[in-house]
Design a protein around this motif. Structure first.
Motif, PDB file in Angstrom:
ATOM      1  N   ARG A 224       0.817  -1.219   0.000  1.00  0.00           N
ATOM      2  CA  ARG A 224       0.000   0.000   0.000  1.00  0.00           C
ATOM      3  C   ARG A 224       0.846   1.262   0.000  1.00  0.00           C
ATOM      4  O   ARG A 224       0.540   2.219  -0.712  1.00  0.00           O
ATOM      5  CB  ARG A 224      -0.924  -0.003   1.225  1.00  0.00           C
ATOM      6  CG  ARG A 224      -1.859   1.203   1.308  1.00  0.00           C
ATOM      7  CD  ARG A 224      -2.818   1.073   2.478  1.00  0.00           C
ATOM      8  NE  ARG A 224      -3.633  -0.128   2.357  1.00  0.00           N
ATOM      9  CZ  ARG A 224      -4.541  -0.506   3.269  1.00  0.00           C
ATOM     10  NH1 ARG A 224      -4.708   0.220   4.362  1.00  0.00           N
ATOM     11  NH2 ARG A 224      -5.247  -1.595   3.085  1.00  0.00           N
ATOM     12  N   ALA A 426      -6.145  -5.871  -5.127  1.00  0.00           N
ATOM     13  CA  ALA A 426      -6.671  -5.160  -3.959  1.00  0.00           C
ATOM     14  C   ALA A 426      -8.189  -5.199  -3.928  1.00  0.00           C
ATOM     15  O   ALA A 426      -8.802  -5.342  -2.858  1.00  0.00           O
ATOM     16  CB  ALA A 426      -6.175  -3.720  -3.962  1.00  0.00           C
ATOM     17  N   ASP A 432      -3.386  -5.255  -0.211  1.00  0.00           N
ATOM     18  CA  ASP A 432      -2.411  -4.952  -1.258  1.00  0.00           C
ATOM     19  C   ASP A 432      -1.292  -5.981  -1.242  1.00  0.00           C
ATOM     20  O   ASP A 432      -0.735  -6.266  -0.174  1.00  0.00           O
ATOM     21  CB  ASP A 432      -1.814  -3.562  -1.044  1.00  0.00           C
ATOM     22  CG  ASP A 432      -2.784  -2.471  -1.411  1.00  0.00           C
ATOM     23  OD1 ASP A 432      -2.869  -2.124  -2.600  1.00  0.00           O
ATOM     24  OD2 ASP A 432      -3.470  -1.959  -0.497  1.00  0.00           O
TER      25      ASP A 432
END
Length: 502
Positions: A224, A426, A432
């Protein structure tokens, strides 16, 4: 309750750190970190005084400090638990914060030792609580600690060092994971009985379960906060040292981190040789401060022969940087490539200079630099990736542009594939991936349908995992399923640590 005995135990814990500390800030930090681990309370306590006595007073201002009006037995239980855990955490704090102590007191692998050293290059205070909690619950020599420390270093290197995210990034998340891990050994109801109410972030079920929870948590934040495209983009800048080629990104600005990247690449080259002798002759990572960053094409060339085309734009690129060992002679560092090779590189301590560079007759130019940069970036993507990955398997019949993307992570096509795969993963998994891998159909690391550790994420109703990829020009779809259907994103497979380790 024997107040004098309690004071002695508290002072013993403080002295454990004080013998290594350079000032009272380390004592302050010990008590702060322990309080956050012990209580799950992360709010910054007002600092108006200095020294261990004042710190203890400030803790009393916290709502989780036990009031003296409670039953004396409850007060004694609270105080004893506080002091006992402070004593234990003080020892783990010392191991985590002082590298020489860590190396003396532990027997970790060279790989973990290198990761821990790298953690100290930048913003270690954010990550220290989780490292301390891992030492407390597993011991530094354990495989669980190795997994957590490795992912912490991957996060730190990618997010703080390369992407240069704010020092506040993920501070709260690391504190949360640290407390939940540390408290995972508490008995059921312990927190409520001790503090009178539950913590905001409940502990993990137990330490055995916690390690997978913590590593999944870290994996998610790696992907992320510094996805692959960001990582590759920064590593391919024309000035990775000072970031002079761009606004908003200052470059590494940390010679220790650049040295560490090049040292790990050196180790990778030696591992590829698959000979124990080569690895055993590798200097210790703990001596890395004695190494010098070498510009293969010199920053200040003495002759035009030593210059690169568009010299200023290329001289500080990653592919032009190498390491000189402490025994290497840098006297010819401003000479042309052939002279430097004969006088320095061919007999250098570091194989990154001898075996990895072209022969003197071939010379050193932008094409050679570019090829070397490609190889280092591809290595860095593998080395600084976590325990989860989104895998795109490129089917036979894909375009030449797609084939190039499989070997060169810097191409525009590679960027597009990673971006589409990251977003799709995602959306489908609600997390992620720490890495997006592009492999060819038939490659050894191609994920197998139905295998353990493989989550199938097809984007076509036929359920296939392979994707035929083109360059997406002439208004054609970039992705086509092997069944012939056009796709907006490639078919994916999510893979976990067990698959990546095979």
């Amino acid at each position: 309750m024997d107040s004098e005995a309690v004071a002695r135990r508290f002072n013993d814990a403080v002295e454990t750190v004080a013998q290594y500390a350079t000032d009272d800030d380390d004592i302050d930090q010990l008590v702060q970190f322990h309080w956050e681990l012990f209580t799950g309370e992360y709010k910054k306590v007002r600092k108006s005084r200095s020294g261990p006595t004042a710190i203890h007073r400030r803790i009393k201002e916290s709502p989780r400090h036990i009031p003296l009006e409670r039953d004396p037995e409850e007060v004694a239980k609270w105080v004893n638990n506080y002091v006992d855990t402070l004593s234990s955490v003080s020892k783990s704090y010392v191991q985590a914060n002082y590298l020489d102590v860590f190396n003396r007191q532990t027997d970790v692998s060279p790989q973990v030792q290198a990761r821990v050293k790298s953690l100290h290059n930048i913003n270690f205070s954010n990550i220290a609580p989780l490292i301390i909690a891992a030492i407390e619950r597993y011991d530094a020599d354990s495989s669980e600690f190795g997994r957590i420390a490795t992912l912490c270093e991957i996060y730190s290197f990618r997010v703080y060092q390369v992407a240069k995210r704010s020092q506040r990034t993920a501070r709260r998340e690391f504190k949360e994971a640290a407390h939940r891990l540390y408290a995972s050994e508490f008995e059921d109801g312990f927190v409520e009985d001790l503090f009178g109410d539950a913590v905001v972030d409940p502990p993990y079920e137990n330490p055995a379960v916690a390690v997978d929870e913590v590593t999944a948590y870290l994996d998610n934040y790696i992907g992320r906060h510094c996805p692959d495209n960001d990582f590759v983009e920064y590593l391919t800048r024309s000035d990775i040292i000072q970031g002079s080629d761009t606004r908003g990104w200052p470059g590494f600005c940390n010679k220790g981190a650049i040295r560490f990247l090049l040292f790990e690449y050196e180790k990778h080259l030696r591992q590829e040789k698959n000979t124990d002798t080569s690895l055993k002759m590798l200097p210790s990572v703990m001596d890395l401060d004695e190494f010098t960053i070498e510009h293969i094409a010199p920053r200040t060339p003495e002759t035009s022969v030593a210059e690169l085309e568009n010299h200023e734009e290329n001289v500080n690129r990653l592919g032009n940087l190498a390491l000189l060992g402490p025994k290497d002679n840098p006297s010819a560092s401003n000479d042309d490539y052939a002279t430097k090779y004969e006088e320095i590189y061919q007999d250098a301590q570091m194989e990154i200079l001898g075996d990895d560079l072209p022969a003197p007759a071939a010379g050193w130019d932008v094409d050679a630099l570019d090829a070397r940069a490609r190889d280092i970036v591809a290595f860095a993507l593998d080395h600084w990736s976590g325990e989860s990955a989104a895998v795109v398997t490129m089917a036979q019949g894909s375009s030449d542009v797609a084939e190039e993307a499989a070997t060169d992570p810097r191409t525009d096509t590679a960027f597009t594939i990673r971006d589409d795969a990251q977003r799709t993963y995602a959306e489908d998994v609600d997390a992620d991936p720490s890495r997006v891998k592009l492999v060819r159909q038939g490659d050894a690391d191609m994920p197998s349908s139905g295998a353990d550790g493989v989550t199938e994420l097809p984007q076509c109703s036929c359920g296939a995992l392979y994707t035929r990829i083109s360059d997406g020009e002439d208004d054609t779809e970039m992705y086509e399923c092997v069944c012939g259907s056009s796709l907006e994103a490639p078919n994916l497979a999510g893979i976990t640590r067990s698959v990546l380790a095979d």
